[in-house]
Scaffold this motif. Structure first.
Motif, PDB file in Angstrom:
ATOM      1  N   GLY A 127     -43.686  45.485 -56.486  1.00 20.85           N
ATOM      2  CA  GLY A 127     -44.141  44.295 -55.766  1.00 20.85           C
ATOM      3  C   GLY A 127     -43.822  44.371 -54.287  1.00 20.85           C
ATOM      4  O   GLY A 127     -44.659  44.045 -53.437  1.00 20.85           O
ATOM      5  N   ILE A 128     -42.612  44.821 -53.926  1.00 19.23           N
ATOM      6  CA  ILE A 128     -42.239  44.950 -52.519  1.00 19.23           C
ATOM      7  C   ILE A 128     -43.110  45.978 -51.815  1.00 19.23           C
ATOM      8  O   ILE A 128     -43.584  45.766 -50.690  1.00 19.23           O
ATOM      9  N   GLY A 129     -43.343  47.132 -52.470  1.00 20.07           N
ATOM     10  CA  GLY A 129     -44.180  48.153 -51.854  1.00 20.07           C
ATOM     11  C   GLY A 129     -45.606  47.701 -51.636  1.00 20.07           C
ATOM     12  O   GLY A 129     -46.233  48.029 -50.619  1.00 20.07           O
ATOM     13  N   THR A 130     -46.146  46.922 -52.570  1.00 17.54           N
ATOM     14  CA  THR A 130     -47.508  46.430 -52.418  1.00 17.54           C
ATOM     15  C   THR A 130     -47.605  45.379 -51.328  1.00 17.54           C
ATOM     16  O   THR A 130     -48.566  45.359 -50.551  1.00 17.54           O
ATOM     17  N   ILE A 131     -46.614  44.517 -51.240  1.00 11.73           N
ATOM     18  CA  ILE A 131     -46.613  43.502 -50.178  1.00 11.73           C
ATOM     19  C   ILE A 131     -46.557  44.156 -48.807  1.00 11.73           C
ATOM     20  O   ILE A 131     -47.155  43.675 -47.839  1.00 11.73           O
ATOM     21  N   ALA A 132     -45.833  45.282 -48.699  1.00  9.30           N
ATOM     22  CA  ALA A 132     -45.715  45.963 -47.409  1.00  9.30           C
ATOM     23  C   ALA A 132     -47.062  46.450 -46.891  1.00  9.30           C
ATOM     24  O   ALA A 132     -47.246  46.612 -45.674  1.00  9.30           O
ATOM     25  N   LEU A 133     -48.035  46.690 -47.783  1.00  9.99           N
ATOM     26  CA  LEU A 133     -49.362  47.105 -47.330  1.00  9.99           C
ATOM     27  C   LEU A 133     -50.067  46.030 -46.525  1.00  9.99           C
ATOM     28  O   LEU A 133     -50.870  46.339 -45.642  1.00  9.99           O
ATOM     29  N   GLY A 134     -49.779  44.771 -46.832  1.00  7.82           N
ATOM     30  CA  GLY A 134     -50.461  43.674 -46.157  1.00  7.82           C
ATOM     31  C   GLY A 134     -49.695  43.090 -45.005  1.00  7.82           C
ATOM     32  O   GLY A 134     -50.056  42.015 -44.516  1.00  7.82           O
ATOM     33  N   VAL A 141     -41.503  44.030 -42.532  1.00  4.43           N
ATOM     34  CA  VAL A 141     -41.304  44.933 -43.673  1.00  4.43           C
ATOM     35  C   VAL A 141     -39.816  45.148 -43.917  1.00  4.43           C
ATOM     36  O   VAL A 141     -39.342  45.110 -45.071  1.00  4.43           O
ATOM     37  N   PHE A 142     -39.051  45.392 -42.855  1.00  4.38           N
ATOM     38  CA  PHE A 142     -37.609  45.577 -43.004  1.00  4.38           C
ATOM     39  C   PHE A 142     -36.958  44.321 -43.582  1.00  4.38           C
ATOM     40  O   PHE A 142     -36.058  44.405 -44.425  1.00  4.38           O
ATOM     41  N   ALA A 143     -37.433  43.145 -43.131  1.00  3.70           N
ATOM     42  CA  ALA A 143     -36.863  41.893 -43.633  1.00  3.70           C
ATOM     43  C   ALA A 143     -37.163  41.716 -45.119  1.00  3.70           C
ATOM     44  O   ALA A 143     -36.303  41.247 -45.887  1.00  3.70           O
ATOM     45  N   ILE A 144     -38.372  42.093 -45.552  1.00  5.01           N
ATOM     46  CA  ILE A 144     -38.729  41.968 -46.972  1.00  5.01           C
ATOM     47  C   ILE A 144     -37.855  42.866 -47.826  1.00  5.01           C
ATOM     48  O   ILE A 144     -37.320  42.460 -48.875  1.00  5.01           O
ATOM     49  N   VAL A 145     -37.668  44.119 -47.395  1.00  5.90           N
ATOM     50  CA  VAL A 145     -36.837  45.060 -48.156  1.00  5.90           C
ATOM     51  C   VAL A 145     -35.385  44.604 -48.175  1.00  5.90           C
ATOM     52  O   VAL A 145     -34.709  44.642 -49.229  1.00  5.90           O
ATOM     53  N   ALA A 146     -34.872  44.147 -47.030  1.00  8.31           N
ATOM     54  CA  ALA A 146     -33.488  43.666 -46.980  1.00  8.31           C
ATOM     55  C   ALA A 146     -33.302  42.429 -47.844  1.00  8.31           C
ATOM     56  O   ALA A 146     -32.267  42.270 -48.524  1.00  8.31           O
ATOM     57  N   GLY A 147     -34.297  41.550 -47.853  1.00 11.75           N
ATOM     58  CA  GLY A 147     -34.203  40.367 -48.702  1.00 11.75           C
ATOM     59  C   GLY A 147     -34.187  40.723 -50.176  1.00 11.75           C
ATOM     60  O   GLY A 147     -33.440  40.115 -50.964  1.00 11.75           O
ATOM     61  N   VAL A 172     -29.214  50.582 -54.455  1.00 15.01           N
ATOM     62  CA  VAL A 172     -30.331  51.188 -55.178  1.00 15.01           C
ATOM     63  C   VAL A 172     -31.633  50.432 -54.897  1.00 15.01           C
ATOM     64  O   VAL A 172     -32.693  51.036 -54.668  1.00 15.01           O
ATOM     65  N   ALA A 173     -31.566  49.103 -54.920  1.00 17.92           N
ATOM     66  CA  ALA A 173     -32.757  48.302 -54.630  1.00 17.92           C
ATOM     67  C   ALA A 173     -33.235  48.526 -53.197  1.00 17.92           C
ATOM     68  O   ALA A 173     -34.445  48.607 -52.933  1.00 17.92           O
ATOM     69  N   LEU A 174     -32.276  48.648 -52.265  1.00 16.94           N
ATOM     70  CA  LEU A 174     -32.641  48.878 -50.864  1.00 16.94           C
ATOM     71  C   LEU A 174     -33.338  50.229 -50.690  1.00 16.94           C
ATOM     72  O   LEU A 174     -34.359  50.327 -50.013  1.00 16.94           O
ATOM     73  N   LEU A 175     -32.769  51.255 -51.324  1.00 15.70           N
ATOM     74  CA  LEU A 175     -33.352  52.587 -51.181  1.00 15.70           C
ATOM     75  C   LEU A 175     -34.714  52.685 -51.862  1.00 15.70           C
ATOM     76  O   LEU A 175     -35.683  53.194 -51.288  1.00 15.70           O
ATOM     77  N   ALA A 176     -34.794  52.198 -53.114  1.00 12.72           N
ATOM     78  CA  ALA A 176     -36.053  52.299 -53.853  1.00 12.72           C
ATOM     79  C   ALA A 176     -37.155  51.465 -53.198  1.00 12.72           C
ATOM     80  O   ALA A 176     -38.280  51.944 -52.978  1.00 12.72           O
ATOM     81  N   GLY A 177     -36.822  50.214 -52.890  1.00  5.57           N
ATOM     82  CA  GLY A 177     -37.811  49.367 -52.227  1.00  5.57           C
ATOM     83  C   GLY A 177     -38.159  49.881 -50.847  1.00  5.57           C
ATOM     84  O   GLY A 177     -39.322  49.817 -50.418  1.00  5.57           O
ATOM     85  N   GLY A 178     -37.155  50.401 -50.121  1.00  2.00           N
ATOM     86  CA  GLY A 178     -37.417  50.934 -48.787  1.00  2.00           C
ATOM     87  C   GLY A 178     -38.322  52.153 -48.815  1.00  2.00           C
ATOM     88  O   GLY A 178     -39.198  52.314 -47.954  1.00  2.00           O
TER      89      GLY A 178
END
Length: 467
Positions: A127-134, A141-147, A172-178
């Motif tokens: 979900g985070i990766g898909t949101i980053a496309l838009g 993008v950094f704020a979404i991943v950090a959140g 792990v969530a930060l690295l994977a989502g990032g």
């Protein structure tokens, strides 16, 4: 060519990159659905696992639609899908909340906790990766991943995990989502670069056509400007003399007639020079243009010096059209041009990799548009002096050829008994070969055969042609 393969080959390079990007991110959603099904159905049971799988299917469908709308937005085809992004965020949060509820209030067991944690991680990361496309701003993008990482830490810590385990979950969530968000940002960036490069190449081709038209216009102005001014002046003088009954009016009109014939001759020379293509110049120009486009182009074989003017002109057009096809069709990385003389025939071969045969073979394709515009300009100019004029070397010249492309080249070569072959050469190669017979030495005692241009060209050593 029909079928899926033909559809893919008809796509331009930017369209292929966009399709690949779109399908790649949509495949992430399909992967999510498969992994959730494998992880949730067996440990959680039929009803609970099926419910979580259904929510994952909804989430995957929203992700696929978001990917499509977001890429369309990056290309300027539709507005930013803000509502769809918020909807995806809400669905992602809902699936994660259900996964947490299953872990807290569902069946007990280590496998259940593992399945719920896996669903939570997979759905959240995709979900985070898909949101980053838009999202266009990098800070957002950094704020979404950090959140996402912060929420993962809070969920783990409030559910009784130790501080170290909670921090590990957040990392792990930060690295994977990032990583997935970074992939989305880079993919959009690369796609934008590919489209800009394609637009720049198109602009460069159009500028080349415009520059050639300006050059031709300047030549016509220089040739015709002075003569037309003198013709107008002498015509006016002849009218005045004729009105007064002066015999000098006849002399002035004779001079006007001479200037008109001289202007017609000069226009023919300008048009003939425009239509004739110097083979050496065309080889050097093609090598330079292809090198600027990142295509390794080598030119080898006999030199063009000594070949008849008509042969050089025809082969020059072949080189020009072949270079245009290499630039506009497929994804060529290498191009080899070879010129040699054998058995009284001049042979020019242009071979490249990555060129689609169906696109290069078709006459009137989009790749021929730029050259057609230049040819149309030459044809329009040629019509000015076409009355009683002949093409290069006293023949009808290129004016007899309609259009450009493979068919147009065949028409040009047919006028001097030449042939053209174009088609696949195996292993992803495409080869265009032109053969033109040299003028026969049918003169007395065959002396022309020994001293003519053909023998000069044939006697030259095979060497590298450097522009």
């Amino acid at each position: 060519m029909r079928g899926p393969g033909g559809w893919w080959r008809r796509q331009t390079t930017p369209e292929k990159v966009e399709t690949y990007t779109r399908w790649s991110f949509q495949s992430f959603a399909v992967t999510e659905f498969v992994m959730v099904g494998l992880m949730a159905v067996v440990p959680l049971g039929m009803w609970l696992g099926a419910g979580l799988l259904l929510m994952s299917a909804v989430h995957a469908a929203v992700c696929m639609v978001t990917v499509s709308r977001s890429l369309d937005w990056t290309r300027g085809r539709r507005p930013q899908p803000v509502r769809l992004l918020w909807a995806l965020a809400a669905v992602t949060a809902a699936v994660c909340a259900v996964a947490i509820g299953v872990a807290d209030h569902g069946p007990r067991g280590e496998s259940v906790d593992t399945a719920a944690s896996g669903v939570l991680g997979i759905v959240g990361i995709i979900g985070i990766g898909t949101i980053a496309l838009g999202v266009r701003e990098r800070r957002q993008v950094f704020a979404i991943v950090a959140g996402f990482a912060t929420i993962s830490w809070l969920v783990a810590f409030t559910r009784g995990a130790s501080l170290g385990a909670s921090l590990f979950t957040a990392v792990v969530a930060l690295l994977a989502g990032g990583v997935l968000a970074f992939t989305a940002v880079v993919s959009v960036w690369l796609l934008d670069i590919v489209y800009r490069l394609d637009e720049a190449r198109e602009t460069r081709a159009r500028l080349a056509v415009a520059e050639e038209r300006l050059r031709f216009g300047r030549d016509l102005h220089d040739v015709m400007g002075r003569n037309l001014a003198v013709i107008a002046l002498k015509s006016e003088l002849a009218v005045q003399l004729a009105q007064r009954g002066r015999p000098e009016a006849v002399a002035q009109m004779v001079e006007v007639q001479r200037l008109a014939h001289e202007s017609q001759r000069e226009v023919r020379e300008v048009v003939r020079g425009y239509r004739e293509a110097d083979l050496t110049v065309e080889l050097a120009g093609a090598q330079g243009v292809l090198a600027a486009a990142g295509i390794d182009c080598t030119v080898s074989g006999a030199t063009a010096a000594g070949l008849p003017v008509a042969v050089q002109s025809a082969l020059g057009w072949v080189v020009r059209e072949a270079a245009t096809n290499v630039l506009r069709h497929g994804d060529a990385r290498r191009c080899a041009v070879r010129l040699w003389v054998r058995e009284g025939r001049v042979v020019l071969s242009v071979e490249n990799d990555g060129v689609e045969s169906d696109g290069a073979e078709s006459d009137g394709a989009e790749s021929d548009r730029v050259e057609s515009e230049a040819g149309a300009g030459a044809g329009a100019a040629g019509s000015v002096g076409s009355s009683g004029s002949s093409g290069p070397s006293g023949s009808s010249g290129p004016s007899g050829s309609s259009g450009s492309g493979i068919a147009g080249l065949r028409e040009r070569l047919a006028e001097i008994d030449g042939t053209l072959q174009a088609g696949p050469a195996g292993r992803g190669l495409f080869r265009l070969t032109a053969e033109i017979p040299l003028p026969s030495a049918a003169g007395p005692s065959g002396s022309a055969a020994r001293s003519g241009p053909a023998s000069v060209a044939a006697a030259r050593p095979v060497s590298e042609v450097t522009p």
